[in-house]
Design a protein around this motif. Sequence first.
Motif, PDB file in Angstrom:
ATOM      1  N   ALA A 199     -16.673 -10.663  38.290  1.00  0.00           N
ATOM      2  CA  ALA A 199     -16.736 -11.086  36.885  1.00  0.00           C
ATOM      3  C   ALA A 199     -15.647 -12.108  36.572  1.00  0.00           C
ATOM      4  O   ALA A 199     -15.859 -13.046  35.795  1.00  0.00           O
ATOM      5  CB  ALA A 199     -16.605  -9.877  35.968  1.00  0.00           C
ATOM      6  N   ILE A 245      -9.858   0.395  39.659  1.00  0.00           N
ATOM      7  CA  ILE A 245     -10.095  -0.354  38.424  1.00  0.00           C
ATOM      8  C   ILE A 245      -8.983  -0.123  37.395  1.00  0.00           C
ATOM      9  O   ILE A 245      -8.635  -1.009  36.622  1.00  0.00           O
ATOM     10  CB  ILE A 245     -11.488   0.003  37.844  1.00  0.00           C
ATOM     11  CG1 ILE A 245     -11.871  -0.996  36.756  1.00  0.00           C
ATOM     12  CG2 ILE A 245     -11.511   1.426  37.317  1.00  0.00           C
ATOM     13  CD1 ILE A 245     -13.296  -0.860  36.294  1.00  0.00           C
ATOM     14  N   ALA A 252     -13.227 -10.296  32.228  1.00  0.00           N
ATOM     15  CA  ALA A 252     -13.736  -9.427  33.298  1.00  0.00           C
ATOM     16  C   ALA A 252     -13.759  -7.968  32.843  1.00  0.00           C
ATOM     17  O   ALA A 252     -14.720  -7.230  33.111  1.00  0.00           O
ATOM     18  CB  ALA A 252     -12.872  -9.581  34.550  1.00  0.00           C
ATOM     19  N   TYR A 262     -16.770  -0.779  40.960  1.00  0.00           N
ATOM     20  CA  TYR A 262     -16.323  -1.357  39.700  1.00  0.00           C
ATOM     21  C   TYR A 262     -15.182  -2.349  39.914  1.00  0.00           C
ATOM     22  O   TYR A 262     -15.076  -3.360  39.206  1.00  0.00           O
ATOM     23  CB  TYR A 262     -15.901  -0.262  38.717  1.00  0.00           C
ATOM     24  CG  TYR A 262     -17.053   0.593  38.232  1.00  0.00           C
ATOM     25  CD1 TYR A 262     -18.261   0.003  37.881  1.00  0.00           C
ATOM     26  CD2 TYR A 262     -16.925   1.972  38.127  1.00  0.00           C
ATOM     27  CE1 TYR A 262     -19.323   0.788  37.431  1.00  0.00           C
ATOM     28  CE2 TYR A 262     -17.982   2.759  37.687  1.00  0.00           C
ATOM     29  CZ  TYR A 262     -19.184   2.159  37.339  1.00  0.00           C
ATOM     30  OH  TYR A 262     -20.225   2.926  36.908  1.00  0.00           O
ATOM     31  N   TYR A 265     -21.499  -3.963  32.262  1.00  0.00           N
ATOM     32  CA  TYR A 265     -21.947  -3.531  33.590  1.00  0.00           C
ATOM     33  C   TYR A 265     -21.900  -2.008  33.754  1.00  0.00           C
ATOM     34  O   TYR A 265     -22.900  -1.368  34.105  1.00  0.00           O
ATOM     35  CB  TYR A 265     -21.086  -4.207  34.654  1.00  0.00           C
ATOM     36  CG  TYR A 265     -21.471  -3.856  36.074  1.00  0.00           C
ATOM     37  CD1 TYR A 265     -22.612  -4.386  36.660  1.00  0.00           C
ATOM     38  CD2 TYR A 265     -20.676  -2.991  36.830  1.00  0.00           C
ATOM     39  CE1 TYR A 265     -22.955  -4.068  37.965  1.00  0.00           C
ATOM     40  CE2 TYR A 265     -21.015  -2.669  38.137  1.00  0.00           C
ATOM     41  CZ  TYR A 265     -22.154  -3.206  38.700  1.00  0.00           C
ATOM     42  OH  TYR A 265     -22.496  -2.876  39.992  1.00  0.00           O
ATOM     43  N   LYS A 266     -20.748  -1.415  33.465  1.00  0.00           N
ATOM     44  CA  LYS A 266     -20.591   0.032  33.650  1.00  0.00           C
ATOM     45  C   LYS A 266     -21.388   0.823  32.623  1.00  0.00           C
ATOM     46  O   LYS A 266     -21.895   1.912  32.924  1.00  0.00           O
ATOM     47  CB  LYS A 266     -19.103   0.398  33.557  1.00  0.00           C
ATOM     48  CG  LYS A 266     -18.816   1.867  33.871  1.00  0.00           C
ATOM     49  CD  LYS A 266     -17.315   2.135  33.817  1.00  0.00           C
ATOM     50  CE  LYS A 266     -17.037   3.605  34.135  1.00  0.00           C
ATOM     51  NZ  LYS A 266     -15.570   3.895  34.064  1.00  0.00           N
ATOM     52  N   ALA A 294     -16.807  -5.427  41.165  1.00  0.00           N
ATOM     53  CA  ALA A 294     -17.493  -6.073  40.038  1.00  0.00           C
ATOM     54  C   ALA A 294     -16.497  -6.807  39.147  1.00  0.00           C
ATOM     55  O   ALA A 294     -16.790  -7.885  38.608  1.00  0.00           O
ATOM     56  CB  ALA A 294     -18.262  -5.036  39.220  1.00  0.00           C
ATOM     57  N   SER A 295     -15.293  -6.242  38.972  1.00  0.00           N
ATOM     58  CA  SER A 295     -14.263  -6.885  38.159  1.00  0.00           C
ATOM     59  C   SER A 295     -13.823  -8.210  38.777  1.00  0.00           C
ATOM     60  O   SER A 295     -13.625  -9.212  38.069  1.00  0.00           O
ATOM     61  CB  SER A 295     -13.052  -5.958  38.001  1.00  0.00           C
ATOM     62  OG  SER A 295     -13.404  -4.768  37.348  1.00  0.00           O
ATOM     63  N   THR A 297     -16.666  -7.469  30.403  1.00  0.00           N
ATOM     64  CA  THR A 297     -17.949  -7.588  31.094  1.00  0.00           C
ATOM     65  C   THR A 297     -18.263  -6.338  31.905  1.00  0.00           C
ATOM     66  O   THR A 297     -19.380  -5.808  31.855  1.00  0.00           O
ATOM     67  CB  THR A 297     -17.947  -8.827  32.015  1.00  0.00           C
ATOM     68  OG1 THR A 297     -17.678  -9.992  31.231  1.00  0.00           O
ATOM     69  CG2 THR A 297     -19.290  -8.983  32.719  1.00  0.00           C
ATOM     70  N   VAL A 298     -17.269  -5.859  32.645  1.00  0.00           N
ATOM     71  CA  VAL A 298     -17.502  -4.706  33.528  1.00  0.00           C
ATOM     72  C   VAL A 298     -17.564  -3.405  32.746  1.00  0.00           C
ATOM     73  O   VAL A 298     -18.490  -2.597  32.918  1.00  0.00           O
ATOM     74  CB  VAL A 298     -16.397  -4.636  34.611  1.00  0.00           C
ATOM     75  CG1 VAL A 298     -16.511  -3.335  35.412  1.00  0.00           C
ATOM     76  CG2 VAL A 298     -16.506  -5.830  35.540  1.00  0.00           C
TER      77      VAL A 298
END
Length: 565
Positions: free
Chosen positions: A460, A30, A432, A453, A440-441, A456-457, A435-436
């Motif tokens: 997103a 990430i 993104a 993660y 999200y995180k 997820a990025s 959001t992450v």
Amino acid sequence: MSILDWSVLIITLVVIVVYGIYKSRGAQNIHGYLLGNQSLPWYHVCLSVMATQASAITFLSAPGLAYSSGMSFVQFYFGLPLAMIVLCITFVPIFHRLKVYTAYEYLEQRFDLKTRALTAFLFLVQRGLSTGITIYAPSIILSTILDINTTYTTLFIGSLVIFYTVYGGTKAVSYTQMLQMSIIFCGLFAAGIMVVQLLPADVGFGRAISIAGKMGRTNAIDFKFDLNNQYTVWTGLIGGFFLQLSYFGTDQSQVGRYLSGASVSQSRLGLLMNGLVKIPMQFLILLIGVLVFTFYQYNRPPVFFNSFELNKLEKSKYGPQLNQIKNDYDRAFDAKQAVVRQMNQALDLGDESAIGLQRKALQAADEKEKAIRTQVTELMLKNDNQANVKDNNYIFLSFVTQYLPKGLIGLLIAIIFLASMGSTASALNSLASTTVIDIYKRLIKKDGSDRQYLQASRLATVFWGVVCIVMALYASKIGNLLEAVNILGSYIYGTILGVFLVAFYVPYVKGRAVFVAGVFAQLLVIVIGQLDLVAYLWLNVIGCVLVLVFSVTLQGLSKTLSAET
């Protein structure tokens, strides 16, 4: 377009995308995906920051804005150098020292989770809507070239940008933006030179500017203090300063660019260079629009610049009426030509009284042409009440495709595509990231692995890409795209900036006070903006000041109530 133009366009786009993906290979975590491992030098930071701001909207709409109303928009950027200095002193070292992925992480450390969530939410709304407008801009080009509806071209452009942003992350964005801006600068100079070359032999650069000036198109500076005037020195220096400070200091699409710098000094140098180069660059783009305006004083412009909508009207039952309007338009242009020739003679003789008379005559002829063009748009709405009757964004594109030489047309259209891809990719990457990291995180999966993660990025990025494409499908109704993006930002940037300034400079204010202040300030800004009480740039100042005042007041009341109890 010719085969040569298509070849130049396709080769340029393919090279850019492949280069970005190649340079960004190996982003396995990430940190690499969102921040490019914080390894980029200052010139990467500078060009990436500029490319994020200078979208296709800049290259399509700015010349159209200058063509229609002059160069006063350049004042919008007068606060930029001051904002860069403040950012380099305050924001950059704090963000680097805290090693954050997004600007909003800092707010939780300083205040609380709900304040972080509020600012992240405001950013996501503003940037998501603005990016939709950014995607729409290059779809106009493909629509014009291929004579198809912008819906299909919007879907194509959006999908292309999502692909390479998802694959490469922030490094792909930054590396492609560096190459994009290099090509953009070359193309802009070539376009400016070609406009002058296409003017009549006895009309040089100086005469072209004189003609445009007599018709009110070189009004770059206005010192009058008027809260309702969109573009003056004061709205640019004050309102523009607050907008630029918030945009570069709190908007993750920009923060993410300079957080990828290899050090604080590299990020600072990149931002300072951006502050120095941006105003001349914007001046050049607007100047090209002014020169195009002068060109069309000697060459008949289209009765409507959006060829797709015009072709649709020609094929309708209103075609005969349109032909009659075109005939009136041709006669009006021929009459204006006589006035232009007389203006040239007056300028050659230096006869100020004659120049004044011809100026009034030219302006009257210009108004007559506008009235005839209004008849065309009224006819379009009769034929299709959903027709896009605002062709300001098509002016420069129409000139490029009709008058520039083969090869250069393809290059300039590639430039507009590249600008859109660069700014859209930066925006998707920042959406993104926020959001992450901020949602999200922090709220959904606090103990996930780095691989989760990263995945997820990417997801997103796809999600926001789809959201922005949907927004882009509705962008045809909003007029000049450049102004629309800045108006939308002005509704939100002041509030976010106010929260950050309280965080930096008012240490005794706590999270509850600033959160409530932010909510109330945002609601008031929306009301003021909808009532159209002031020019939109002042909304940035108002939002910021309201947050500061409300925060200090609420914190003071809270202390008083606590003491009494």
